[in-house]
Each structure stands twice: as C-alpha cells, then as structure tokens.
Design an enzyme around this catalytic site. Structure first.
Site, PDB file in Angstrom:
ATOM      1  N   HIS A 109      -6.148   2.931  -4.483  1.00  0.00           N
ATOM      2  CA  HIS A 109      -6.098   3.147  -3.031  1.00  0.00           C
ATOM      3  C   HIS A 109      -6.460   4.596  -2.693  1.00  0.00           C
ATOM      4  O   HIS A 109      -6.009   5.126  -1.676  1.00  0.00           O
ATOM      5  CB  HIS A 109      -4.702   2.792  -2.511  1.00  0.00           C
ATOM      6  CG  HIS A 109      -4.625   2.568  -1.018  1.00  0.00           C
ATOM      7  ND1 HIS A 109      -5.610   1.921  -0.295  1.00  0.00           N
ATOM      8  CD2 HIS A 109      -3.664   2.899  -0.112  1.00  0.00           C
ATOM      9  CE1 HIS A 109      -5.262   1.859   0.968  1.00  0.00           C
ATOM     10  NE2 HIS A 109      -4.085   2.454   1.122  1.00  0.00           N
ATOM     11  N   HIS A 112       3.513  -2.437   3.135  1.00  0.00           N
ATOM     12  CA  HIS A 112       3.580  -1.066   2.615  1.00  0.00           C
ATOM     13  C   HIS A 112       4.915  -0.825   1.911  1.00  0.00           C
ATOM     14  O   HIS A 112       5.961  -1.254   2.394  1.00  0.00           O
ATOM     15  CB  HIS A 112       3.412  -0.048   3.749  1.00  0.00           C
ATOM     16  CG  HIS A 112       2.062  -0.091   4.397  1.00  0.00           C
ATOM     17  ND1 HIS A 112       1.717  -1.064   5.309  1.00  0.00           N
ATOM     18  CD2 HIS A 112       0.977   0.711   4.253  1.00  0.00           C
ATOM     19  CE1 HIS A 112       0.455  -0.860   5.707  1.00  0.00           C
ATOM     20  NE2 HIS A 112      -0.007   0.211   5.085  1.00  0.00           N
ATOM     21  N   ASP A 164       0.812  -1.213   0.000  1.00  0.00           N
ATOM     22  CA  ASP A 164       0.000   0.000   0.000  1.00  0.00           C
ATOM     23  C   ASP A 164       0.850   1.271   0.000  1.00  0.00           C
ATOM     24  O   ASP A 164       2.022   1.265   0.416  1.00  0.00           O
ATOM     25  CB  ASP A 164      -0.881   0.034   1.252  1.00  0.00           C
ATOM     26  CG  ASP A 164      -2.086  -0.875   1.151  1.00  0.00           C
ATOM     27  OD1 ASP A 164      -2.119  -1.726   0.244  1.00  0.00           O
ATOM     28  OD2 ASP A 164      -2.997  -0.745   2.004  1.00  0.00           O
ATOM     29  N   HIS A 212      -5.630   9.064   0.372  1.00  0.00           N
ATOM     30  CA  HIS A 212      -5.635   8.174   1.538  1.00  0.00           C
ATOM     31  C   HIS A 212      -6.558   8.696   2.632  1.00  0.00           C
ATOM     32  O   HIS A 212      -6.238   8.668   3.830  1.00  0.00           O
ATOM     33  CB  HIS A 212      -4.213   7.983   2.076  1.00  0.00           C
ATOM     34  CG  HIS A 212      -4.020   6.698   2.820  1.00  0.00           C
ATOM     35  ND1 HIS A 212      -4.168   6.599   4.186  1.00  0.00           N
ATOM     36  CD2 HIS A 212      -3.699   5.451   2.397  1.00  0.00           C
ATOM     37  CE1 HIS A 212      -3.929   5.371   4.572  1.00  0.00           C
ATOM     38  NE2 HIS A 212      -3.643   4.637   3.498  1.00  0.00           N
TER      39      HIS A 212
END
Length: 247
Positions: A119, A213, A68, A123
């Site tokens: 995504h 991540h 991510d 965020h």
C-alpha cells in the site's frame, strides 16, 4: 590386436528403456504437458495483469475483507484476535513506514495466515507519478515488508485513495495484482459501530471486496463492527474468502 568390448545385456536393456521414456515424454501433447506443470504448482494461474480486481473468485455469497493503512499497535492486534476467533482470513494492505515501525505486527499478520498487500511507503497520491518513481516506491515498500517477513509473498497492490494513475501496469510488471473494492463503508470517518454494521450488512453484495481500515487513526469502531457483523452474515449464508488473484 583390437579388443572388442561387448555391452552386457542388462546395461543394453536399461539404455533402451531410458530412450523409450524420453521419446514418450517428448511426444506428449501440449495439454498433457501443461497439466503436469499445473499439478506441480497448484494454484498458479499466470502473471498479474493491470486489471483492478474488486471481486472474489467464485462470486456467490462471498465477501473478501481487506484492511488498509496498518499495521497499527492499537487496532491491528485486536483485529487479528477477532479474525482468529471467527476463523476468517483477510488481506492487509500495509503502509511501508508503519511496517518499519512495527515489524513484529507484520510477522504476526503473516503467521496468522493472512495475505499481504503493498500500500506504498507513505500513502501518497501517485496518480501523476512517473512509472519510474512508482516502481521505486513499490520496491521500497516490498523491501520493508520482506525485512520483517523474509521471502514474504505479496500478491496485491492497492493505490492510496484509489488514485491509480500508472500504478496498475507498474504493479503488474512487478507481479502484484492491483486490488480495488466494491464496498467502502467509509470507516475513515468513524460514524459509530452500529452504523458501520448497518453499512456492512446492507452493502454486502455477492463477490464484493470490502474496504476497511486497521490503521491511520482510531479504528476501534471498525474492529467492533467486524466482530459483530461476521457472525451475523455467516448466519445469513455468507462466507469470507480472498479476492480474485487475476483481473
């Protein structure tokens, strides 16, 4: 005097054959027709659903690695090298603003054969957003990704913080399967490479989607841990694949 034109035998035969083929095709049973469509489009399994996927298609000793918050110019290039060295494909859940800043890295991710995932642009926690606002954000993120990689395939969406709200239905309506996880090693607070390796090895469960991540901070420990744990798990009989495409 009226002239009667006769059809040549060859032409008449061709017409008869064409009619026979057409009738045969029309009479084909539904299962046969469906099979023909599936053969023409391998891998197609229907539209996305609002169900949140957190496992691999076949289960067993399989894991799906997902990353991510990238792309990140410090961590993503080295991570791509590690994945290439171990011949593992992963899913990259891309932060739209980072995509705009580093489109070359998105192109490199796609060129290496990894899967792209939406995504969101910034965020944000979307758990209380309206469907219209969610859709606008997801569209903008997809547009940013496709500015970097024209006609890119974006089969998944992942909500920041796992705060889903109305996002699963909106994502599914846009053709993206909501992507969750079953193993989070909490690398957003780097505990040391050795600890991350331990969490990955001990947390490995058949068919699990793993949350990691490559952006949002210093992820060098994550990259080091992935480099170490892939061959260890492979030696134990594990293999790495992509998440299921449908819920």
């Amino acid at each position: 005097m009226t002239t009667v034109r006769r059809r040549r035998p060859g032409r008449l035969l061709a017409l008869l054959l064409t009619s026979t083929v057409a009738l045969t095709l029309c009479a084909a049973p539904p299962a046969q027709a469906a099979g023909a469509t599936a053969a023409a489009k391998p891998g197609r399994t229907g539209p996305a659903t609002p169900d949140i996927v957190d496992s691999t298609p076949g289960g067993g000793q399989a894991l799906a690695l997902t990353f991510d918050d990238g792309p990140d110019p410090r961590n993503t290039p080295r991570l791509l090298e590690v994945l290439r060295e171990h011949r593992v494909k992963a899913v990259f859940c891309l932060w739209g603003e980072h995509v705009r800043q580093h489109p070359d890295l998105v192109r490199r991710i796609a060129r290496d054969g990894h899967t792209l995932c939406n995504h969101t642009m910034r965020h944000d926690d979307m758990s209380t957003w309206s469907a219209a606002d969610i859709r606008a954000d997801l569209r903008a993120t997809n547009a940013a990704i496709r500015d970097a990689v024209p006609r890119a395939r974006i089969p998944y969406f992942r909500a920041p913080y796992g705060a889903w709200g109305q996002t699963p239905q909106v994502a599914a309506d846009m053709g993206m399967q909501p992507l969750g996880w079953r193993l989070a090693v909490e690398d957003w607070e780097p505990p040391g490479t050795g600890e991350l390796v331990r969490r990955l090895e001990e947390g490995a469960a058949p068919g699990a989607v793993v949350l990691l991540h490559d952006g949002g901070g210093d992820r060098s420990q994550t990259v080091d841990a992935v480099d170490q744990v892939i061959p260890r798990l492979q030696a134990q009989g594990w293999h790495f694949t992509r998440p299921a495409r449908r819920g």
